[in-house]
Design an enzyme around this catalytic site. Sequence first.
Site, PDB file in Angstrom:
ATOM      1  N   ALA A 263       0.837  -1.197   0.000  1.00 32.64           N
ATOM      2  CA  ALA A 263       0.000   0.000   0.000  1.00 32.64           C
ATOM      3  C   ALA A 263       0.869   1.242   0.000  1.00 32.64           C
ATOM      4  O   ALA A 263       1.892   1.293   0.695  1.00 32.64           O
ATOM      5  CB  ALA A 263      -0.901   0.016   1.231  1.00 32.64           C
ATOM      6  N   ASP A 264       0.475   2.247  -0.785  1.00 33.90           N
ATOM      7  CA  ASP A 264       1.121   3.544  -0.633  1.00 33.90           C
ATOM      8  C   ASP A 264       0.813   4.050   0.772  1.00 33.90           C
ATOM      9  O   ASP A 264      -0.221   3.724   1.362  1.00 33.90           O
ATOM     10  CB  ASP A 264       0.613   4.528  -1.691  1.00 33.90           C
ATOM     11  CG  ASP A 264       1.594   5.672  -1.921  1.00 33.90           C
ATOM     12  OD1 ASP A 264       2.524   5.848  -1.102  1.00 33.90           O
ATOM     13  OD2 ASP A 264       1.431   6.400  -2.915  1.00 33.90           O
ATOM     14  N   TRP A 265       1.702   4.864   1.300  1.00 37.14           N
ATOM     15  CA  TRP A 265       1.631   5.282   2.700  1.00 37.14           C
ATOM     16  C   TRP A 265       0.333   6.073   2.950  1.00 37.14           C
ATOM     17  O   TRP A 265       0.145   7.159   2.430  1.00 37.14           O
ATOM     18  CB  TRP A 265       2.850   6.120   3.047  1.00 37.14           C
ATOM     19  CG  TRP A 265       4.026   5.321   3.530  1.00 37.14           C
ATOM     20  CD1 TRP A 265       4.736   5.557   4.668  1.00 37.14           C
ATOM     21  CD2 TRP A 265       4.645   4.176   2.933  1.00 37.14           C
ATOM     22  NE1 TRP A 265       5.742   4.626   4.812  1.00 37.14           N
ATOM     23  CE2 TRP A 265       5.713   3.765   3.771  1.00 37.14           C
ATOM     24  CE3 TRP A 265       4.378   3.433   1.785  1.00 37.14           C
ATOM     25  CZ2 TRP A 265       6.512   2.660   3.480  1.00 37.14           C
ATOM     26  CZ3 TRP A 265       5.175   2.339   1.493  1.00 37.14           C
ATOM     27  CH2 TRP A 265       6.235   1.958   2.329  1.00 37.14           C
ATOM     28  N   GLY A 267      -2.657   4.688   2.174  1.00 38.23           N
ATOM     29  CA  GLY A 267      -3.586   4.324   1.109  1.00 38.23           C
ATOM     30  C   GLY A 267      -4.633   3.295   1.492  1.00 38.23           C
ATOM     31  O   GLY A 267      -5.476   2.943   0.670  1.00 38.23           O
TER      32      GLY A 267
END
Length: 736
Positions: A263-265, A267
């Site tokens: 996951a993007d930070w 997200g």
Amino acid sequence: MTRKIITACLILLAFNANAQQSLPLYLDDAKPVEQRIEDALSRMTTEEKIAMIHAQSKFSSPGVKRLGIPENWMTDGPHGIRSEVRWDEWEQAGWTNDSCIAFPALTALSSTWNRDLATLYGKSLGEEARYRNKNVLLGPGINMYRSPLNGRNFEYMGEDPFLAGEMVVPYIKAVQLNGVAACVKHFALNNQETNRHGVNVIVDDRALYEIYLPAFKAAVQKGGAWAIMGAYNKYKGQQACHNEYLLQDILRKEWGFDGVVVADWGGVHNTKEAIFNGLDMEFGTWTDGLTWGKSNAYDNYYLAVPYLKMIESGEVGTKELDEKVRNILRLTFRTTMNRSRPFGSFATEEHALAGRKIAEEGIVLLKNKNALLPIDAKKHKRIAVIGENAIKMMTVGGGSSSLKALYEVSPLDGIKKRAGKDFEVVYARGYVGDASGDYNGVVSGQNLKDSRSAAELKAEALKVAKDADIVIFIGGLNKSDLQDSEGNDRKGLELPYGQDELISAIAKANTNIIFLNISGNAVAMPWEKQVPAIVQGWFLGTEAGNAIASVLFGDANPSGKLTFTFPIALKDNAAHANNAFPGGDEVIYTESIFTGYRWHEKQNIKPLFPFGHGLSYTTFKYSDIKADKASIGQNETVTVSVKVKNTGKRSGAEVVQLYVADLKSSLPRPVKELKGFDKVYLKAGEEKTVTITIDKEDLSYFDDKKHDWVAEAGDFELLVGASSQDIKGKVKITLR
């Protein structure tokens, strides 16, 4: 020798003597990886599995200490290895040995059109990550260039999916040869920063499959990427980081991806979707870490205690958890538990010179009227350098790609060093844009404050320009908020800080003016006809100034080509022509497959500078363009050949581009599409034959009704050119 040491040595000797009999299967690297994964998985508790799938700090996630399975350590970013931050804060950790080599931004790499340099880039960056003991590199970024206002375009590889795919594959392979996973981002449709966490992207399947997915598909199937990062935005109303259609249906089932989805930070937004929709590792959900209000915020991540409680209550099973851990273990065996991976190297001269080579080949000569460039010592003894970007450090700032560089050579310093005693170099600021120089505690150390008024700065610049033989105006954008930076998009196409007016005034004072644009984006140039020489300089990293000076003085012959279209006005861009950027809670890609040069050609709009454009200090002649066959079957290939001769007086390189035009199609198609390229190096007077092979896949379009790629029988034109607008010749073939 103490009793404890003696005991430890005896145990070690006994272990080695009986290694074959006692070594657990998961630790035996002679065994197949999938067997090792299942063995390790069978030994883990549910609590240990849950711990593995979410962060324990800003950039790390746990292993299983009891079993000797190491932690995973991530690092930004695609252009260099980020400096260390504190365990649970964005502030600097205060290390004195984490200053990296800053490599050119990916816009510069893609503009080389050189696959070998993509390999060099990945190799160098992978070595830096490995030395710092990072096993996941958060990059490269390959989202498509949809609007010139997107703040993160400088991190990506342009507007064409074929080109981005060709350049990302060698980058990934070279990074991963170091035992470091490339985490390709941001999957998918992350084409703006405005409302990036909430905007729902509405796009038709043709555009999704033909424009926005091909580079990712190449990264997975040809590059063998070990990790993919989800995007912040929504698609089909679901967050991309736990999007069933993107992660399960396409990434896993259609493409066969066996790596980790990260996951993007920040997200992740929902536990159940994160469980079932293909996410493996959750990071940055509360980016203020322990100050979120719990004793341990990481335990309260969506894939932490909330998930564990759902398992304990019987609400969900452990099938999905085991699959996530399998993917993470596969990553671990490929990286931290790979005994044969090299040790890497960090902040070396070799890496700096690699970055310089990439920078020199990525610089694009956009215009060179009357051969003003390269700078001639016989004509241009007195050089005026004007503009803030001549002195401003560009490695600091811009978001997650901000770097603590070992050093950065400014354009002014590079020019002065190269000029030596043969030239007189005089500098004027011209304008004050952003005097700051810090991001997340990384400080450039520059003091760019200037209390003079705009009028005073302009007067000084005009005086310096009038007294010079030649003027180099070094301007463009920077990595400040609302420019080339993560988090926000630009507000307009024009240059900031009053540069347009200043450039026009200087051009009247001295007609021998060069404009060097430092940016990762297209900009408007209302003064273009007044300025005889224009160079696209990008963000070029540690060796920026030396690379720029090499090109300006002719030590390096420019060979870069644009990877996105420069429109004359914002309304000429497809997304803006349709008022479809940035949208509100949703954004509709009304232009469908007609992005970039595809839109300009469909609407017959003349660009300022076209996709694929780039000049040289020499000239090239194309001849004898032909195909090895006039028709091909569905499983055959056709090879196009062209002779390219260097007709100038110095060595140089040319990028030969092959475009495909479908002469009759059941569905609308672009006028032409890039489907092949090759970069050829030629000495003065030398001629070589360039060959490019294409197949049925290159002739296909995506049929959204059939949900399949279709290559219709019929006639096609194969066009060979030096840019999308500079076509040198074509041949017709028939697909049977």
